[in-house]
Structure formats: structure tokens, C-alpha cells
Design an enzyme around this catalytic site. Structure first.
Site, mmCIF file in Angstrom:
data_model
loop_
_atom_site.group_PDB
_atom_site.id
_atom_site.type_symbol
_atom_site.label_atom_id
_atom_site.label_comp_id
_atom_site.label_asym_id
_atom_site.label_seq_id
_atom_site.Cartn_x
_atom_site.Cartn_y
_atom_site.Cartn_z
ATOM 1 N N ARG A 224 1.449 -3.696 12.081
ATOM 2 C CA ARG A 224 0.534 -4.053 13.573
ATOM 3 C C ARG A 224 1.158 -5.972 14.123
ATOM 4 N NH1 ARG A 224 -0.752 0.435 13.150
ATOM 5 N NH2 ARG A 224 -3.059 0.730 13.669
ATOM 6 N N GLU B 90 0.571 -3.945 23.186
ATOM 7 C CA GLU B 90 1.583 -2.926 23.467
ATOM 8 C C GLU B 90 0.685 -1.865 24.225
ATOM 9 O OE1 GLU B 90 1.103 -0.714 19.954
ATOM 10 O OE2 GLU B 90 2.625 -2.126 18.772
ATOM 11 N N GLY C 10 1.142 -1.436 -0.193
ATOM 12 C CA GLY C 10 -0.302 -0.141 -0.095
ATOM 13 C C GLY C 10 1.645 1.137 0.085
ATOM 14 N N ARG C 11 0.395 2.284 0.639
ATOM 15 C CA ARG C 11 1.240 3.515 0.194
ATOM 16 C C ARG C 11 2.440 3.441 0.858
ATOM 17 N NH1 ARG C 11 -4.537 6.187 0.740
ATOM 18 N NH2 ARG C 11 -4.968 5.072 2.521
ATOM 19 N N GLY D 231 5.936 4.696 14.431
ATOM 20 C CA GLY D 231 6.281 4.645 13.546
ATOM 21 C C GLY D 231 5.830 6.396 12.603
ATOM 22 N N ASP E 94 8.828 -2.500 15.321
ATOM 23 C CA ASP E 94 8.068 -0.895 16.351
ATOM 24 C C ASP E 94 6.842 -1.077 16.906
ATOM 25 O OD1 ASP E 94 7.652 2.051 16.452
ATOM 26 O OD2 ASP E 94 6.677 1.453 14.904
ATOM 27 N N HIS F 21 6.324 2.015 19.312
ATOM 28 C CA HIS F 21 5.113 1.710 18.605
ATOM 29 C C HIS F 21 5.758 3.725 17.810
ATOM 30 C CE1 HIS F 21 1.359 0.817 16.519
ATOM 31 N NE2 HIS F 21 1.692 2.256 15.829
ATOM 32 N N ILE G 270 6.844 -2.569 11.048
ATOM 33 C CA ILE G 270 5.897 -1.210 11.215
ATOM 34 C C ILE G 270 4.556 -1.555 11.023
ATOM 35 C CG2 ILE G 270 8.097 0.386 11.353
ATOM 36 C CD1 ILE G 270 5.218 -0.181 8.584
HETATM 37 C C1 8YV Z 1 -0.548 5.909 15.565
HETATM 38 C C2 8YV Z 1 -0.315 4.266 13.582
HETATM 39 O O1 8YV Z 1 -1.284 6.568 14.998
HETATM 40 O O2 8YV Z 1 -1.455 5.175 11.986
HETATM 41 C C3 8YV Z 1 -1.538 4.163 12.662
HETATM 42 O O3 8YV Z 1 -2.341 3.395 11.547
HETATM 43 O O4 8YV Z 1 -0.634 2.791 13.926
HETATM 44 C C4 8YV Z 1 0.229 4.788 13.655
HETATM 45 O O5 8YV Z 1 0.530 6.113 13.374
HETATM 46 C C5 8YV Z 1 0.377 6.611 16.408
HETATM 47 O O6 8YV Z 1 0.829 5.857 17.162
HETATM 48 C C6 8YV Z 1 -1.014 7.681 17.435
HETATM 49 O O7 8YV Z 1 -1.147 6.306 17.789
#
Ligand code: 8YV
Length: 313
Positions: free
Chosen positions: A231, A260, A152-153, A280, A255, A278, A229
């Protein structure tokens, strides 16, 4: 009734001031009795702000009879029961694009950190081990193969960065992409067998739960690195611990984790693992842009304007 926004998450660093002009905002993390705070305003809550780890379950959706919009402070939506939202006609928005570059950078940072032993090297200097001789050699990324799960992106942005290192790209996902020339594998283990770096950039949720299992890790092999990076749920964490412990893979840059902020302690003592909390998307620039999208989506919805970034289910 004061139109109320239930904020499960802050929009740090932007904050919620812009919304407080027109709405009553419940900042749930500041409430001593969160359940009671929700119950007291149940019928007034028209919007929920969520983020990974601050979930919007079917139960929460059912408890809010006038809920109109769920604005996620994230691109991933596995923290939201999208089916329950759809059944009620509740709109869902997320924060795509603005976080793509930083998240891809984090993946590359993990690849370099683990393959070039950056974190290990830092400790080597600080604790004076250098005085007793050179540290073990790293692995060169150039000329290797990156297998990207989820083109994806963010997956594409990782691919573009890898190409600058002279890394060959192959990918796996539910569908072959017509607009890229990278080799496609519909079998993840088969792709892992030919990859040196296995990058996870796919969505979380039931469709990808534990798709990286013992079989995939064994296929990646003793010279392969896992970079996640996406889930934590994508990886069978117990299988990963065993693979790292036995040398079935070379190392991992992680990450994200299954539970978590709890991280398996077995990882803490492994030199060939680099761990991040986490982060990213965690730059001032990107988190500000994400917060802005959350606010703009909510304001657009309640002023009858088109949503900036709706999630199309
Ligand atoms: C979280 C993320 O939003 O965009 C996502 O899916 O996992 C991260 O960007 C960020 O950690 C805030 O909780």
C-alpha cells in the site's frame, strides 16, 4: 423491500450478472448522483461490494441499518472500517490466496525492471539512443539480499521467487515466524541497512503508516532498491522523493501510491523509478477468481452456508 447490493466497484471481468438474478444491484459508479442513489435505498441495502479506493467508512456503515455483509474485491481490508463493522455484527470477506502468485510476480517484475533497467532500455532503443552507444549497466539480483516487510502469503511467494534468483531472504514484521529459517529483524531500519532490495508486502492501515520513512530509506542506502506492491500508505512518499532525488537509494519499483490514482509528478522524470498503476492482481485469471470469491461469499451468506473467505478480525 428488494434485497439490495450496493456495488462500489465492478467485478471486472466477471461482472455482477450472477447477483442480479436474486438482488437489486446498485452500480454506484454508473449513478449520476451517487449519494442520492444510496439514500433512496438506504434501508434495502444488505450487502456492499468494495475495493481499495472505494472505501466503506463508519459513516457509510451507520447509514445502512440493514447491512449484513461487506465483500471486498481485494485481500487488503484497509479500505473498510473493520471496527465499525464488528460493532454491528456485519461480516466482512476478502479475496486471499487467488491473487498471491500474480502479486508476487508483479513484485519480481518491478525488481527486474528497475535493477536491469528494462523500461529505460526499452526507451533507449525506441528513441534511437542505442545508435550513439551502450546504455549504463544494471545491477545483478543474484547473490543479493531481499528484506521482505510482511512475510504473509504474498511475502512468502516473493521470497520463494527470489530464492530462485539466488537472493538471500531476511524479513521484518510484528512477529518472528516459526516455520521459516530466514533471519528475522524486529527493527526495520536495521534490516534495510543489510538489504539490497526492500520488498513491501505488509498490510496497509494505521499500524504500518509511513513505517518506511527517511531513516529506513537512508539505511537502505545508495545501492538499495525499494519495491512496493503493498500500500502507498506504508511509505512516506515525500521522504521517498527526497531519497530518490538525492541518490540516497538506488531506485524504486512502485505499484501503489499514497493518493491513487494521483502519483507525485516528481517521479515521472526519474530513470531509476518504474511505476505501475496498482496492477499486482490485474490479470484476467486472478481478477476472475477474485470476482468469483466475492459472489460466492455473498451467495453463501444469504443462503446460510459457511463463508468462503471471511476476514477474521
Ligand atoms: C485490488 C489489492 O483488489 O487485493 C488487494 O488488496 O490491492 C488489489 O488486488 C485490485 O487492485 C482491485 O481494486
Amino acid at each position: 423491500m428488494a434485497k439490495t447490493i450496493l456495488a462500489l466497484s465492478s467485478l471486472y471481468p466477471l461482472g455482477l450478472n450472477e447477483l442480479e438474478g436474486g438482488f437489486h444491484v446498485i452500480k454506484l459508479w454508473q449513478e449520476k448522483y451517487p449519494d442520492a442513489a444510496i439514500r433512496a435505498h438506504q434501508a434495502d441495502i444488505v450487502a456492499v461490494i468494495a475495493t481499495p479506493g472505494r472505501n466503506v467508512s463508519r459513516g457509510l456503515i451507520e447509514a445502512l441499518p440493514n447491512l449484513e455483509i461487506i465483500a471486498n474485491f481485494a485481500v487488503g481490508t484497509d479500505n473498510i472500517d473493520l471496527e465499525a463493522a464488528r460493532e454491528r455484527g456485519i461480516v466482512v470477506t476478502n479475496t486471499p490466496d487467488v491473487l498471491t502468485g500474480d502479486t508476487a510476480d508483479a513484485a519480481i517484475a518491478l525488481m527486474l525492471a528497475v535493477a536491469r533497467r528494462v523500461v529505460e532500455g526499452d526507451a533507449y532503443v525506441r528513441i534511437g539512443k542505442w545508435l550513439n552507444g551502450a546504455m549504463p549497466l544494471g545491477t545483478s539480483p543474484g547473490g543479493k539480499v531481499a528484506g521482505i516487510v510482511g512475510l504473509g502469503r504474498i511475502g512468502r511467494a516473493i521470497a520463494a521467487r527470489c530464492e530462485a534468483f539466488g537472493i538471500k531472504i531476511v524479513y521484518h514484521g510484528p512477529n518472528r515466524k516459526k516455520d521459516v529459517s530466514y533471519d528475522y529483524y524486529d527493527d526495520l531500519a536495521e534490516m534495510a541497512a543489510g538489504a539490497d532490495f526492500l520488498f513491501l508486502a505488509c498490510c496497509g492501515g494505521p499500524d504500518t503508516k509511513h513505517i518506511v520513512d527517511a531513516g529506513v530509506l537512508n539505511a537502505l542506502g545508495p545501492k538499495g532498491y525499494l519495491i512496493n506492491i503493498a500500500r502507498g500508505s506504508v511509505v512516506d512518499e515525500q521522504a521517498l522523493l527526497i531519497a530518490l532525488r538525492n541518490g540516497d537509494i538506488a531506485g524504486a519499483g512502485l505499484d501503489v501510491f499514497e493518493n491513487e490514482p494521483h502519483v507525485p509528478e516528481g517521479l515521472f522524470t526519474m530513470d531509476n523509478v518504474v511505476l505501475l498503476p496498482h496492477v499486482g492482481s490485474a490479470t484476467v485469471e486472478t481478477r476472475t477468481a477474485m470476482g468469483r470469491l466475492v459472489i460466492e461469499n455473498i451467495l453463501a451468506h444469504f443462503s446460510g452456508n459457511p463463508l468462503k473467505t471471511p476476514v477474521v478480525a
